[in-house]
Design an enzyme around this catalytic site. Sequence first.
Site, PDB file in Angstrom:
ATOM      1  N   LYS A 122       0.870  -1.183   0.000  1.00  0.00           N
ATOM      2  CA  LYS A 122       0.000   0.000   0.000  1.00  0.00           C
ATOM      3  C   LYS A 122       0.909   1.236   0.000  1.00  0.00           C
ATOM      4  CE  LYS A 122      -2.752   3.255   1.752  1.00  0.00           C
ATOM      5  NZ  LYS A 122      -1.890   4.349   1.233  1.00  0.00           N
ATOM      6  N   GLU A 173       8.122  16.553  15.512  1.00  0.00           N
ATOM      7  CA  GLU A 173       8.657  16.384  14.162  1.00  0.00           C
ATOM      8  C   GLU A 173       7.986  17.386  13.224  1.00  0.00           C
ATOM      9  OE1 GLU A 173       7.603  12.879  11.763  1.00  0.00           O
ATOM     10  OE2 GLU A 173       9.742  12.628  11.410  1.00  0.00           O
ATOM     11  N   GLU A 181       8.564   1.748  11.355  1.00  0.00           N
ATOM     12  CA  GLU A 181       9.631   2.743  11.140  1.00  0.00           C
ATOM     13  C   GLU A 181       8.961   4.105  11.152  1.00  0.00           C
ATOM     14  OE1 GLU A 181      12.785   2.104  10.959  1.00  0.00           O
ATOM     15  OE2 GLU A 181      12.635  -0.080  10.871  1.00  0.00           O
ATOM     16  N   CYS A 219      13.166  10.929   7.421  1.00  0.00           N
ATOM     17  CA  CYS A 219      12.891  10.583   8.823  1.00  0.00           C
ATOM     18  C   CYS A 219      14.133  10.765   9.682  1.00  0.00           C
ATOM     19  CB  CYS A 219      12.395   9.153   8.906  1.00  0.00           C
ATOM     20  SG  CYS A 219      13.474   8.034   8.022  1.00  0.00           S
TER      21      CYS A 219
END
Length: 507
Positions: A186, A396, A261, A295
């Site tokens: 996906k 973040e 992750e 990331c």
Amino acid sequence: MATPGPTQLPYRVSPVIAGESITDAASRSSYRRENPADVHQIVTDTVEASLADVRAAVQAARDIFDGPPANWTQNTQLRRQVLLETGRLLRENTEALAQMMCLEIGMPIRLSRPHISAAADVFEFYAGYVGKSYGSAIQLPDGSMIDMLREPVGVVGIIVPWNFPFKQAARKLAPALAVGCTVVVKPSPYTNACTQELIRILAAAGAPDGVANFVPGASPEIGAALTADPGVDKISFTGSTGVGVMVQKSASDTLKRTSLELGGKNPCLVFEDADLAAAANGLTFGMFLNSGQACGSVSRLIVHRSVHDELLTRVEEILAGLRLGSPQDSATSFGPVVAKSQQERILGFLDRARADGLSIRIGGGVPAGAAYSNGYFVEPTIVDDVPPTHELAQDEVFGPVLAVLQFETDDEAVALANDTAFGLTAAIWTTDHARGLRVARRVRAGTIWINDNYQQNPEGIWGGYKMSGTGRELSPHGLYDMTEVKEIYSDGTGLAMKPLYRQVLND
Ligand code: NAD
């Protein structure tokens, strides 16, 4: 096979189930993706998967996994060939694939090209591990044997973000296929064409129909259906921490294995004895790579007070020589951010920083000029003297924004580095290697670089501490995360009445 080039827009995307492209748009929703550098250009036109398509894709993957082992799960020769050929096809189509990624997410072309070869590296690395997921064995005193085997975990639901579409999918697909799993992928809706192309390449490389299925869908329902489906044995997810938590909760209803992750708030620690020229290069690369949309990007500079000014002056000089602009121009270092919602989110952080009286040392908004008016551009930004509790030091941002904090002692530097919910990466710059190692041992993050930033190799690991995730990708650890361990016990006594049975039976 040839990847369509940028003259063939829009790229056409549709679900792929058991090798068949499902192009019937009438009974499905559709999604059109714009070029983030020029929003008037439609890049990708997608027929999205329905919930029934997700079920069918999982069943197709199940059918191959549960089918004759010679077809896939025990056919090491075929699996090795598929991985090697996938690497070769990625390299052969680098230019068209890099252009596709550049158009779908605005990644500068000078970064897109090496990104394709990095994805090929991962397939080739794991090709070398096919048939080598060694287990262990032990012989008991009575001669009986216990064999502990690593077996493929089964059908893996792979859910990926948009920011490095080939590399992130490769880090899941390659080890899964290497050990004999089958998959349903996906993608992020922003990278439907890139991910479909990877699925097409796998098929062209010889993956049997049903080994790698593809279910594009912008609605969270599509990913959620995959995490809930009882036919899926494992979810391998890369994305934001918020969605990762939802994935973990949903997968727990059927006790699926999960690897997550997730996000980061990665510190770069620069000590007073660092080589400041090298640190400034590493820091600027590590924080603004892909416009800060990585990331593992540096998002907090934690710098010794005595070198703060010199380091930031050097970073500013480097930034002044780099171009923000069209991602298709080879001279461009910074492209747009991925979407309007992301641009607005980043600017929201900066508005609040201003309102809180923080000092924006460089950048801080949308660049002026016609070249930027049709895209989602944000200037590379440095915010100085950010209090450790401020959201810019804690949350973040996932954009080109660096928060600067200062320290005086090593203990203070370590405490600041560990003072967020995340633990993905950290960089340490010092010419005293023993000091670097001491600090590295104390910083709670999955990857620590000493005198470098953002090095990623298939031989090393990738994965987070704390809210940055669970599990590890790359290296043999990435392979193990796609396996279950099974014990096979073989009697070595030949006795009809074994001592153990006497706990219940009579001689
Ligand atoms: P996201 O969490 O919004 O989406 C990730 C994927 O999850 C997409 O495919 C999305 O469609 C899907 N999804 C959305 N809702 C879902 C649900 N309820 N159930 C299942 N799937 C669902 O993340 P994004 O914006 O695509 O990517 C950026 C984020 O990814 C950042 O937080 C970044 O730090 C993180 N990231 C982490 C790593 C890593 O290796 N740790 C690498 C790249 C990106």
